[in-house]
Design a protein around this motif. Structure first.
Motif, PDB file in Angstrom:
ATOM      1  N   ILE A  30       0.835  -1.203   0.000  1.00  0.00           N
ATOM      2  CA  ILE A  30       0.000   0.000   0.000  1.00  0.00           C
ATOM      3  C   ILE A  30       0.868   1.250   0.000  1.00  0.00           C
ATOM      4  O   ILE A  30       1.786   1.384   0.808  1.00  0.00           O
ATOM      5  CB  ILE A  30      -0.948   0.026   1.211  1.00  0.00           C
ATOM      6  CG1 ILE A  30      -1.979  -1.096   1.078  1.00  0.00           C
ATOM      7  CG2 ILE A  30      -1.648   1.383   1.335  1.00  0.00           C
ATOM      8  CD1 ILE A  30      -2.925  -1.200   2.242  1.00  0.00           C
ATOM      9  N   ILE A  31       0.566   2.158  -0.914  1.00  0.00           N
ATOM     10  CA  ILE A  31       1.175   3.487  -0.938  1.00  0.00           C
ATOM     11  C   ILE A  31       0.030   4.469  -0.748  1.00  0.00           C
ATOM     12  O   ILE A  31      -0.877   4.536  -1.577  1.00  0.00           O
ATOM     13  CB  ILE A  31       1.917   3.747  -2.261  1.00  0.00           C
ATOM     14  CG1 ILE A  31       3.034   2.723  -2.447  1.00  0.00           C
ATOM     15  CG2 ILE A  31       2.463   5.171  -2.279  1.00  0.00           C
ATOM     16  CD1 ILE A  31       3.699   2.788  -3.809  1.00  0.00           C
ATOM     17  N   PHE A  32       0.066   5.210   0.353  1.00  0.00           N
ATOM     18  CA  PHE A  32      -1.031   6.108   0.701  1.00  0.00           C
ATOM     19  C   PHE A  32      -0.533   7.542   0.703  1.00  0.00           C
ATOM     20  O   PHE A  32       0.485   7.846   1.311  1.00  0.00           O
ATOM     21  CB  PHE A  32      -1.584   5.754   2.085  1.00  0.00           C
ATOM     22  CG  PHE A  32      -2.773   6.576   2.483  1.00  0.00           C
ATOM     23  CD1 PHE A  32      -4.048   6.181   2.126  1.00  0.00           C
ATOM     24  CD2 PHE A  32      -2.618   7.752   3.202  1.00  0.00           C
ATOM     25  CE1 PHE A  32      -5.156   6.943   2.480  1.00  0.00           C
ATOM     26  CE2 PHE A  32      -3.709   8.520   3.562  1.00  0.00           C
ATOM     27  CZ  PHE A  32      -4.980   8.117   3.200  1.00  0.00           C
ATOM     28  N   LYS A  47       3.970   2.529   2.547  1.00  0.00           N
ATOM     29  CA  LYS A  47       4.481   3.893   2.428  1.00  0.00           C
ATOM     30  C   LYS A  47       3.340   4.878   2.635  1.00  0.00           C
ATOM     31  O   LYS A  47       2.252   4.688   2.095  1.00  0.00           O
ATOM     32  CB  LYS A  47       5.116   4.115   1.060  1.00  0.00           C
ATOM     33  CG  LYS A  47       6.318   3.222   0.815  1.00  0.00           C
ATOM     34  CD  LYS A  47       6.903   3.442  -0.549  1.00  0.00           C
ATOM     35  CE  LYS A  47       8.080   2.483  -0.740  1.00  0.00           C
ATOM     36  NZ  LYS A  47       8.713   2.637  -2.033  1.00  0.00           N
ATOM     37  N   VAL A  48       3.615   5.927   3.400  1.00  0.00           N
ATOM     38  CA  VAL A  48       2.626   6.968   3.648  1.00  0.00           C
ATOM     39  C   VAL A  48       3.278   8.323   3.453  1.00  0.00           C
ATOM     40  O   VAL A  48       4.378   8.570   3.959  1.00  0.00           O
ATOM     41  CB  VAL A  48       2.041   6.879   5.077  1.00  0.00           C
ATOM     42  CG1 VAL A  48       1.116   8.049   5.364  1.00  0.00           C
ATOM     43  CG2 VAL A  48       1.312   5.558   5.284  1.00  0.00           C
ATOM     44  N   ALA A  64       8.607  -0.081   6.356  1.00  0.00           N
ATOM     45  CA  ALA A  64       7.757   1.089   6.106  1.00  0.00           C
ATOM     46  C   ALA A  64       8.602   2.334   5.854  1.00  0.00           C
ATOM     47  O   ALA A  64       9.668   2.505   6.437  1.00  0.00           O
ATOM     48  CB  ALA A  64       6.832   1.316   7.286  1.00  0.00           C
ATOM     49  N   GLU A  65       8.083   3.180   4.964  1.00  0.00           N
ATOM     50  CA  GLU A  65       8.719   4.459   4.675  1.00  0.00           C
ATOM     51  C   GLU A  65       7.649   5.539   4.815  1.00  0.00           C
ATOM     52  O   GLU A  65       6.681   5.560   4.056  1.00  0.00           O
ATOM     53  CB  GLU A  65       9.304   4.467   3.270  1.00  0.00           C
ATOM     54  CG  GLU A  65      10.438   3.474   3.099  1.00  0.00           C
ATOM     55  CD  GLU A  65      10.994   3.459   1.686  1.00  0.00           C
ATOM     56  OE1 GLU A  65      10.710   4.403   0.909  1.00  0.00           O
ATOM     57  OE2 GLU A  65      11.697   2.499   1.355  1.00  0.00           O
ATOM     58  N   ILE A  66       7.848   6.428   5.779  1.00  0.00           N
ATOM     59  CA  ILE A  66       6.861   7.439   6.108  1.00  0.00           C
ATOM     60  C   ILE A  66       7.446   8.825   5.867  1.00  0.00           C
ATOM     61  O   ILE A  66       8.522   9.140   6.386  1.00  0.00           O
ATOM     62  CB  ILE A  66       6.428   7.337   7.592  1.00  0.00           C
ATOM     63  CG1 ILE A  66       6.062   5.899   7.961  1.00  0.00           C
ATOM     64  CG2 ILE A  66       5.317   8.325   7.897  1.00  0.00           C
ATOM     65  CD1 ILE A  66       4.910   5.309   7.197  1.00  0.00           C
ATOM     66  N   LYS A  80      11.386   3.800   8.638  1.00  0.00           N
ATOM     67  CA  LYS A  80      11.941   5.138   8.416  1.00  0.00           C
ATOM     68  C   LYS A  80      10.846   6.191   8.446  1.00  0.00           C
ATOM     69  O   LYS A  80       9.807   6.036   7.806  1.00  0.00           O
ATOM     70  CB  LYS A  80      12.650   5.192   7.058  1.00  0.00           C
ATOM     71  CG  LYS A  80      13.824   4.263   6.955  1.00  0.00           C
ATOM     72  CD  LYS A  80      14.444   4.332   5.580  1.00  0.00           C
ATOM     73  CE  LYS A  80      15.597   3.331   5.495  1.00  0.00           C
ATOM     74  NZ  LYS A  80      16.166   3.288   4.164  1.00  0.00           N
ATOM     75  N   ILE A  81      11.119   7.274   9.163  1.00  0.00           N
ATOM     76  CA  ILE A  81      10.202   8.416   9.211  1.00  0.00           C
ATOM     77  C   ILE A  81      10.961   9.674   8.833  1.00  0.00           C
ATOM     78  O   ILE A  81      12.034   9.942   9.380  1.00  0.00           O
ATOM     79  CB  ILE A  81       9.599   8.609  10.619  1.00  0.00           C
ATOM     80  CG1 ILE A  81       8.748   7.413  11.020  1.00  0.00           C
ATOM     81  CG2 ILE A  81       8.782   9.901  10.679  1.00  0.00           C
ATOM     82  CD1 ILE A  81       8.233   7.488  12.446  1.00  0.00           C
TER      83      ILE A  81
END
Length: 128
Positions: A30-32, A47-48, A64-66, A80-81
């Motif tokens: 999911i890419i949001f 990813k968000v 996750a990549e935020i 990662k944020i």
């Protein structure tokens, strides 16, 4: 006079659980792009980009990549944020986690190997 609650081992162990223990799980594919608001716990594996706000707990999983500003009661970071993080109760950054941005939290735990670049502000009530 307000007193900061102690973080118990049980609170930290909650973040060491499987996705079945979270009310909502965003899968790896999911890419949001947008704003997320929720009242229950959330695990993000994808990813968000945008903002994330929860009145409960948030787990940013390993892959996750935020890119977002985050506000949640307790935030556990394995991924990662890029963005600011506000966690009135607890911010826990695992050895695989990284934050590039300012943080404000009631309590902060950074495991050896965690990466952080920004300003840290401790928030909460008066302490004895």
């Amino acid at each position: 006079m307000a007193v900061m609650a102690e973080t118990t081992t049980k609170e930290i162990e909650k973040f060491n659980t499987d996705e079945e223990d979270f009310d909502t799980v965003m899968a790896r594919d999911i890419i949001f792009d947008g704003n997320i608001y929720l009242e229950k716990s959330l695990m993000i594996k994808g990813k968000v980009h945008g903002t994330i706000e929860s009145t409960s707990d948030l787990l940013i999983d390993t892959d996750a990549e935020i890119i977002a500003d985050i506000k949640a009661q307790k935030v556990y970071v394995r991924g990662k944020i890029q963005g600011n993080v506000e966690a009135p109760q607890l911010l826990h950054v695992a050895a695989t986690g990284s934050i590039e941005g300012d943080i404000s939290a009631g309590q902060v735990v950074m495991e050896p190997g965690a990466l952080f670049s920004g300003k840290c502000t401790m928030i909460g009530g008066e302490q004895k």
